[in-house]
Design an enzyme around this catalytic site. Structure first.
Site, PDB file in Angstrom:
ATOM      1  N   HIS A 209      98.356 -33.265  17.158  1.00 27.01           N
ATOM      2  CA  HIS A 209      99.480 -33.190  16.223  1.00 27.01           C
ATOM      3  C   HIS A 209      99.537 -34.462  15.387  1.00 27.01           C
ATOM      4  CE1 HIS A 209     101.264 -29.530  17.890  1.00 27.01           C
ATOM      5  NE2 HIS A 209     101.020 -30.018  19.089  1.00 27.01           N
ATOM      6  N   ASP A 233     101.990 -42.131  24.051  1.00 30.24           N
ATOM      7  CA  ASP A 233     103.232 -42.284  23.278  1.00 30.24           C
ATOM      8  C   ASP A 233     104.250 -41.237  23.723  1.00 30.24           C
ATOM      9  OD1 ASP A 233     105.020 -43.385  21.498  1.00 30.24           O
ATOM     10  OD2 ASP A 233     104.076 -42.574  19.694  1.00 30.24           O
TER      11      ASP A 233
END
Length: 304
Positions: A209, A233
């Site tokens: 993504h 993340d």
């Protein structure tokens, strides 16, 4: 130094419903055990910018928990330090970071207040900053002097500024390609500079993504396996089903493997590091090399 042999996540905000900004020891153990169940043996809890008084309390809480963690204690993945993603970043590239909590290096008292609030903690400090902000290059040198790994990110810096930051000791880029000025044919910016600079390592979120498969293959081809680090993340909603979750004072929506804020922008990721390894391998990268980029290479950056 701490010995860790599995995956090492340099950049993780939480997961399984746990937010490192607010979690107590028992919740942090839940996060650690969850990470261990996914092959992660070490991680660096990552803080987004918040008011300094709140940051002081958060760091103190994390440091107290980290101080009683030991290898083989049965409580899951080991915390290896603290990563401060900001507050010294460019507001124009803040991404999901809250602009009202950002600082620059122009006010010595505010900078001193940050370091006072950051306090001391076990392990290695990591900071993501933008070198072009007021006082940014001085901040690079000061963080290096204090023993931090200095990563450049959330930035619009030009190549000359980035060169000067590297000369000061900053030789890593945070979530490459995201929250930074894109490549232009007359101004390579952090993207072109990061690819071209042989002394620079960079980390990527390989959730497909944040970066496309083609971009991941390009980064790998140019940088090679020893200069690419996989990070998750991951935000607190990672590991949970599709839905809407309160995170950092706002509501984030997790849908189809991506986490977005109210404006539709990506706000961290919904994947864990083992998934990033698998997805990088799905792009044609040898699985052993993908695993190394999430284990041996981040250990080397942390000095382990």
């Amino acid at each position: 130094m701490t010995e860790v042999s599995g995956l090492v996540d340099l950049h993780i905000h939480g997961g399984f419903g746990i937010d490192v900004l607010t979690a107590e020891a028992e919740e942090l153990d839940v996060l650690s055990r969850g990470l261990a169940s996914r092959g992660v043996s070490g991680f660096v809890p990552t803080l987004v910018p918040i008011p300094l008084d709140d940051m002081r309390a958060t760091v103190a809480r994390l440091a107290a928990w980290m101080a009683v963690r030991n290898e083989g204690d049965g409580r899951g993945a080991l915390p290896l330090g603290i990563h401060f993603e900001g507050p010294f970043v460019n507001p124009a590239r803040a991404g999901a970071l809250h602009r009202e909590a950002l600082l620059d290096g122009s006010d010595e008292k505010r900078v001193a207040a940050f370091f006072d609030a950051a306090g001391s903690f076990p392990g290695r400090g990591v900071v993501t900053l933008a070198p072009e902000i007021l006082g940014g290059l001085d901040l690079v040198r000061e963080f290096v002097r204090r023993g931090f790994v200095v990563a450049l990110g959330h930035t619009e810096a030009d190549a000359r500024t980035l060169d000067r930051a590297a000369e000061g000791g900053a030789r890593h880029l945070t979530h490459f390609g995201n929250a930074m000025k894109p490549l232009h044919h007359r101004d390579v910016g952090p993207v072109g500079w990061g690819l071209a600079s042989e002394a620079v390592t960079l980390d990527v979120i390989a959730d497909l993504h944040h970066l496309s498969a083609d971009m991941l293959r390009l980064v790998w081809k140019v940088k090679g396996p020893e200069r690419v680090v996989l990070i998750s993340d991951a935000v607190p909603a990672a590991g949970l089903p599709n839905g809407r979750y309160p995170v950092w004072g706002e509501t984030l929506t997790l849908r189809d493997g991506a986490v977005r804020n109210a404006t539709g922008n990506l706000a961290g990721s919904a994947v864990m590091l083992d998934e990033c390894v698998a997805r990088l391998a799905s792009c044609g990268i040898p699985p052993e090399a993908a695993f190394r980029s999430a284990s041996a290479v981040p250990r080397r950056i942390l000095g382990l």
